[in-house]
Write a protein that holds these residues in place. Structure first.
Motif, mmCIF file in Angstrom:
data_model
loop_
_atom_site.group_PDB
_atom_site.id
_atom_site.type_symbol
_atom_site.label_atom_id
_atom_site.label_comp_id
_atom_site.label_asym_id
_atom_site.label_seq_id
_atom_site.Cartn_x
_atom_site.Cartn_y
_atom_site.Cartn_z
ATOM 1 N N GLY A 82 0.821 -1.181 -0.033
ATOM 2 C CA GLY A 82 -0.030 0.027 -0.121
ATOM 3 C C GLY A 82 0.995 1.180 -0.062
ATOM 4 O O GLY A 82 1.846 1.082 0.710
ATOM 5 N N PHE A 83 0.378 2.110 -0.775
ATOM 6 C CA PHE A 83 1.268 3.436 -0.700
ATOM 7 C C PHE A 83 0.670 4.764 -0.870
ATOM 8 O O PHE A 83 -0.559 4.874 -1.795
ATOM 9 N N ALA A 84 0.916 5.904 -0.236
ATOM 10 C CA ALA A 84 0.296 7.040 -0.485
ATOM 11 C C ALA A 84 1.358 8.140 0.010
ATOM 12 O O ALA A 84 2.101 7.790 0.586
ATOM 13 N N ILE A 85 0.864 9.432 -0.825
ATOM 14 C CA ILE A 85 1.813 10.409 -0.347
ATOM 15 C C ILE A 85 0.794 11.561 0.285
ATOM 16 O O ILE A 85 -0.228 11.882 -0.099
ATOM 17 N N ALA A 91 5.588 23.795 -1.409
ATOM 18 C CA ALA A 91 6.698 23.078 -2.221
ATOM 19 C C ALA A 91 6.668 21.818 -2.571
ATOM 20 O O ALA A 91 7.262 21.391 -3.517
ATOM 21 N N ALA A 92 5.802 21.004 -2.127
ATOM 22 C CA ALA A 92 5.350 19.910 -2.861
ATOM 23 C C ALA A 92 3.969 19.844 -3.655
ATOM 24 O O ALA A 92 4.224 19.044 -4.563
ATOM 25 N N VAL A 93 3.255 20.539 -3.100
ATOM 26 C CA VAL A 93 2.169 20.462 -3.933
ATOM 27 C C VAL A 93 2.218 21.259 -5.641
ATOM 28 O O VAL A 93 1.734 20.565 -6.344
ATOM 29 N N LEU A 105 -0.397 9.993 -8.930
ATOM 30 C CA LEU A 105 -0.076 9.418 -7.834
ATOM 31 C C LEU A 105 -1.147 9.595 -6.437
ATOM 32 O O LEU A 105 -2.139 10.506 -6.610
ATOM 33 N N PRO A 106 -1.187 8.628 -5.715
ATOM 34 C CA PRO A 106 -2.281 8.692 -4.538
ATOM 35 C C PRO A 106 -1.772 9.820 -3.425
ATOM 36 O O PRO A 106 -0.791 9.441 -2.581
ATOM 37 N N VAL A 107 -2.118 10.959 -3.758
ATOM 38 C CA VAL A 107 -1.915 12.160 -2.848
ATOM 39 C C VAL A 107 -3.017 12.389 -1.787
ATOM 40 O O VAL A 107 -4.035 12.388 -2.418
ATOM 41 N N CYS A 108 -2.668 12.447 -0.710
ATOM 42 C CA CYS A 108 -3.425 12.764 0.372
ATOM 43 C C CYS A 108 -3.346 14.096 1.147
ATOM 44 O O CYS A 108 -2.174 14.622 0.967
ATOM 45 N N GLN A 109 -4.213 14.500 2.001
ATOM 46 C CA GLN A 109 -3.984 15.773 2.655
ATOM 47 C C GLN A 109 -3.354 15.542 3.884
ATOM 48 O O GLN A 109 -3.011 16.486 4.817
ATOM 49 N N SER A 110 -3.727 14.378 4.859
ATOM 50 C CA SER A 110 -3.233 14.080 6.118
ATOM 51 C C SER A 110 -2.696 12.465 5.994
ATOM 52 O O SER A 110 -3.029 11.737 5.064
ATOM 53 N N VAL A 111 -1.944 12.584 7.082
ATOM 54 C CA VAL A 111 -1.480 10.791 7.384
ATOM 55 C C VAL A 111 -2.710 9.896 7.530
ATOM 56 O O VAL A 111 -2.846 8.797 7.011
#
Length: 130
Positions: A82-85, A91-93, A105-111
């Motif tokens: 399983g993978f998420a960013i 600077a990343a967004v 990519l599987p990008v999320c706002q929080s852990v």
């Protein structure tokens, strides 16, 4: 300025949350620092964790970092990890949006959101992520 004064640095801290590794990357993730960070992340995927969350708490992220994240995502998929960013800093967004990788990519706002996504990736019958 000397080269040591201009050299970029990135650091990574990892924690284990019930088999899901959370790697928080800070500093500058560019062509100078991406190899060391990428090697460590690929090593983590190779150890077959339940999941890997990459939290980008960076001040700068170059195109080499985007390539590394895309390759890392492909490897995680091939290995069934399983993978998420997590990306919520400009600077990343910005580079992910400008390159359209935020749609790939599987990008999320929080852990927490990343844990939920990884749990969905694992499917029914798998250990819950908490």
């Amino acid at each position: 300025m000397t080269s040591s004064e201009t050299a970029s640095t990135a650091s990574m801290q990892t924690t284990d949350h019930d088999g899901v590794l959370v790697a928080v990357i800070s500093g500058e993730l560019d062509m100078v620092s991406v190899d060391a960070v990428g090697t460590a992340l690929f090593d983590h995927v190779g150890k077959d964790p339940a999941g890997l969350v990459v939290e980008l708490a960076v001040d700068f992220m170059g195109s080499s970092a985007l390539s590394m994240l895309l390759e890392l995502y492909g490897r995680a998929q091939r290995e069934g990890v399983g993978f998420a960013i997590v990306a919520n800093q400009v600077a990343a967004v910005r580079p992910m949006m400008a390159s359209a990788l935020s749609q790939v990519l599987p990008v999320c706002q929080s852990v927490d959101e990343a844990f939920t996504l990884i749990q969905k990736q694992q499917g029914p019958g798998q250990q819950p992520v908490s």
